[in-house]
Motif scaffolding. Structure first.
Motif, mmCIF file in Angstrom:
data_model
loop_
_atom_site.group_PDB
_atom_site.id
_atom_site.type_symbol
_atom_site.label_atom_id
_atom_site.label_comp_id
_atom_site.label_asym_id
_atom_site.label_seq_id
_atom_site.Cartn_x
_atom_site.Cartn_y
_atom_site.Cartn_z
ATOM 1 N N SER A 13 -10.387 14.767 54.419
ATOM 2 C CA SER A 13 -11.426 13.982 56.068
ATOM 3 C C SER A 13 -11.983 15.646 56.211
ATOM 4 O O SER A 13 -11.049 16.594 55.841
ATOM 5 C CB SER A 13 -10.398 14.128 56.861
ATOM 6 O OG SER A 13 -10.717 14.261 57.955
ATOM 7 N N LEU A 14 -12.918 15.800 56.801
ATOM 8 C CA LEU A 14 -14.071 16.557 57.392
ATOM 9 C C LEU A 14 -13.268 16.817 58.911
ATOM 10 O O LEU A 14 -13.468 18.392 59.327
ATOM 11 C CB LEU A 14 -15.258 16.306 57.418
ATOM 12 C CG LEU A 14 -16.228 15.815 55.770
ATOM 13 C CD1 LEU A 14 -16.806 15.847 56.178
ATOM 14 C CD2 LEU A 14 -15.598 16.895 55.017
ATOM 15 N N ASP A 15 -12.844 16.533 59.171
ATOM 16 C CA ASP A 15 -11.578 16.554 60.090
ATOM 17 C C ASP A 15 -9.887 17.341 60.863
ATOM 18 O O ASP A 15 -9.485 17.274 59.460
ATOM 19 C CB ASP A 15 -11.475 15.119 61.556
ATOM 20 C CG ASP A 15 -12.806 14.393 61.283
ATOM 21 O OD1 ASP A 15 -14.049 15.604 62.634
ATOM 22 O OD2 ASP A 15 -12.646 13.859 61.621
ATOM 23 N N TYR A 16 -10.072 18.148 61.162
ATOM 24 C CA TYR A 16 -9.095 19.359 60.910
ATOM 25 C C TYR A 16 -7.696 18.621 61.765
ATOM 26 O O TYR A 16 -8.010 17.274 62.762
ATOM 27 C CB TYR A 16 -8.823 20.527 61.451
ATOM 28 C CG TYR A 16 -7.559 21.083 62.005
ATOM 29 C CD1 TYR A 16 -6.902 21.935 61.071
ATOM 30 C CD2 TYR A 16 -6.399 21.290 62.828
ATOM 31 C CE1 TYR A 16 -5.910 22.209 60.858
ATOM 32 C CE2 TYR A 16 -5.624 21.505 63.039
ATOM 33 C CZ TYR A 16 -5.161 22.432 61.855
ATOM 34 O OH TYR A 16 -4.071 23.329 61.990
ATOM 35 N N GLY A 17 -7.423 17.787 61.259
ATOM 36 C CA GLY A 17 -5.659 17.422 61.403
ATOM 37 C C GLY A 17 -5.403 16.130 61.501
ATOM 38 O O GLY A 17 -4.849 14.697 61.759
ATOM 39 N N TYR A 19 -5.687 12.889 58.370
ATOM 40 C CA TYR A 19 -5.016 12.086 57.321
ATOM 41 C C TYR A 19 -5.886 11.061 57.218
ATOM 42 O O TYR A 19 -5.419 10.407 57.506
ATOM 43 C CB TYR A 19 -4.259 12.944 57.257
ATOM 44 C CG TYR A 19 -3.352 13.627 57.374
ATOM 45 C CD1 TYR A 19 -3.706 14.870 55.779
ATOM 46 C CD2 TYR A 19 -3.114 14.573 58.598
ATOM 47 C CE1 TYR A 19 -2.988 15.882 56.713
ATOM 48 C CE2 TYR A 19 -2.624 15.779 58.838
ATOM 49 C CZ TYR A 19 -2.292 16.632 57.619
ATOM 50 O OH TYR A 19 -2.557 18.050 58.110
#
Length: 78
Positions: A13-17, A19
């Motif tokens: 995923s490119l977004d932190y946090g 999954y």
């Protein structure tokens, strides 16, 4: 489903946090994703689960790859 376990694969995923995962679930119903994580600095692994519901799956392709029924469009959610 209570009748057994199936593999799930985590996807990047490119977004932190955030999954994401992929699993080939054979039926609609309530499922649980169970996982264990080793946290740096912690002596014991942490176990957790996420419960989710699968509804209105598309019929898997049969034969030459043609679907057996037309997919139902999902409502537009913005």
């Amino acid at each position: 489903q209570a009748d057994g376990a199936l593999p799930a694969f985590f996807a990047p995923s490119l977004d932190y946090g955030v999954y994401t995962f992929r699993a080939d679930l054979p039926t609609d119903g309530t499922w649980a994703l169970k996982f264990t994580a080793k946290i740096p600095g912690e002596a014991q692994p942490v176990a957790a689960s996420v419960t989710f519901k699968v509804v209105g799956r598309l019929t898997p392709p049969q034969g030459a790859g043609a679907p057996t029924s037309s997919p139902t469009p999902l409502p537009n959610r913005r």
